[in-house]
Design an enzyme around this catalytic site. Sequence first.
Site, PDB file in Angstrom:
ATOM      1  N   GLU A  49      54.465  12.017 105.615  1.00  0.00           N
ATOM      2  CA  GLU A  49      55.557  10.910 105.730  1.00  0.00           C
ATOM      3  C   GLU A  49      55.693  10.773 107.362  1.00  0.00           C
ATOM      4  OE1 GLU A  49      57.472   9.143 104.115  1.00  0.00           O
ATOM      5  OE2 GLU A  49      56.903   9.746 102.062  1.00  0.00           O
ATOM      6  N   TYR A  93      65.598   8.670 106.881  1.00  0.00           N
ATOM      7  CA  TYR A  93      64.409   8.473 105.789  1.00  0.00           C
ATOM      8  C   TYR A  93      63.516   9.686 105.366  1.00  0.00           C
ATOM      9  CZ  TYR A  93      60.191   7.005 103.964  1.00  0.00           C
ATOM     10  OH  TYR A  93      59.185   6.960 103.115  1.00  0.00           O
ATOM     11  N   ASP A 128      62.507   2.823 103.114  1.00  0.00           N
ATOM     12  CA  ASP A 128      61.733   2.734 104.332  1.00  0.00           C
ATOM     13  C   ASP A 128      61.696   0.950 104.558  1.00  0.00           C
ATOM     14  OD1 ASP A 128      60.014   1.535 102.172  1.00  0.00           O
ATOM     15  OD2 ASP A 128      58.198   2.619 102.883  1.00  0.00           O
ATOM     16  N   CYS A 138      55.153  -7.436  97.430  1.00  0.00           N
ATOM     17  CA  CYS A 138      56.337  -8.161  98.072  1.00  0.00           C
ATOM     18  C   CYS A 138      56.140  -7.970  99.652  1.00  0.00           C
ATOM     19  CB  CYS A 138      57.840  -7.633  97.872  1.00  0.00           C
ATOM     20  SG  CYS A 138      58.940  -8.772  98.545  1.00  0.00           S
ATOM     21  N   CYS A 141      54.781 -13.755  94.490  1.00  0.00           N
ATOM     22  CA  CYS A 141      55.738 -14.129  93.699  1.00  0.00           C
ATOM     23  C   CYS A 141      55.475 -14.270  92.436  1.00  0.00           C
ATOM     24  CB  CYS A 141      56.841 -15.022  94.324  1.00  0.00           C
ATOM     25  SG  CYS A 141      57.605 -14.270  95.679  1.00  0.00           S
ATOM     26  N   CYS A 176      64.870 -12.380  91.062  1.00  0.00           N
ATOM     27  CA  CYS A 176      64.673 -12.456  92.561  1.00  0.00           C
ATOM     28  C   CYS A 176      65.933 -13.363  93.130  1.00  0.00           C
ATOM     29  CB  CYS A 176      63.338 -12.419  92.943  1.00  0.00           C
ATOM     30  SG  CYS A 176      63.351 -12.612  94.855  1.00  0.00           S
TER      31      CYS A 176
END
Length: 292
Positions: free
Chosen positions: A39, A122, A140, A195, A202, A211
Amino acid sequence: MLAMPSSYVQPVLGWYADNARDLPWRAPGVSPWAVLVSEIMLQQTPVSRVLPAYAAWLGRWPTPAALAADPAGEAVRQWGRLGYPRRALRLHETATIVTEKHGGELPSTYQDLLALPGIGAYTAAAVAVFAFGRKHAVLDTNVRRVLARLESGREFPGAQVSAAEYRLAESLLPDDAGVAARWSVAVMELGALMCTAASPNCPECPVAAGCAWLSAGRPAAETRPVGQTYEGTDRQCRGRLLAVLRDSREPVNQARLDAVWADDVQRARALDGLVADGLVDPLPDGRFALPA
Ligand code: SF4
């Protein structure tokens, strides 16, 4: 009419089952320490660059105690060219605290993780969720972008995480902590692979039917996130100076540093910054070294 939020979960989990990347920090049985290292490395560095650095770091220091036993300068040296090297120092500080105060094991709660050096909201949430199976919203950049499009109909989220975003992310968490953890990593992956910031796919997205941004005709944001420049910046100068120290087993003199950056004023400013950040030790004899 847009789908209710809960209808996102199963399509995203199904998509993740078929499309998730095989990343080492997601393997079963990975230690909390390894999750934390991943991370921290991934905060500002792409996966492709993190992969070899992650393997090398954990090969050398498989536990916090192993890292704490070495000087901080070795952490900076091992960090190599990953960028933002203060992360290496913070990891070393964390390893020392974990070894001395937590019996060598990372604490498992969000609050205890948040108290460690260099671990923000986070990262504390991500480690609590992915290493310990606790239930928290993990927000995130990728998750924020997906949720902004799905729920708010905006191409990009704001610069800072808002309370409303946290409330939305919390409201989407499945009841079961294990499923919630999988949902969190699945949305993250959807943002990374489907995305994306520049070219969201899409037509193949599993939640396209719900969406808001797609439904609104994908209106372009008035302001777009700008990429950071590197060439000619103090960051680049700092990287050059630190590389000289990393590549030398001995302290180096001023002339060695002068040789890698022509602008005297910028070089002096960058070196002062490195010293202030604890990444470089100025020695009494005028030479410079990585921290002891
Ligand atoms: Fe992103 Fe397009 Fe999926 Fe909406 S439909 S979540 S914009 S990829």
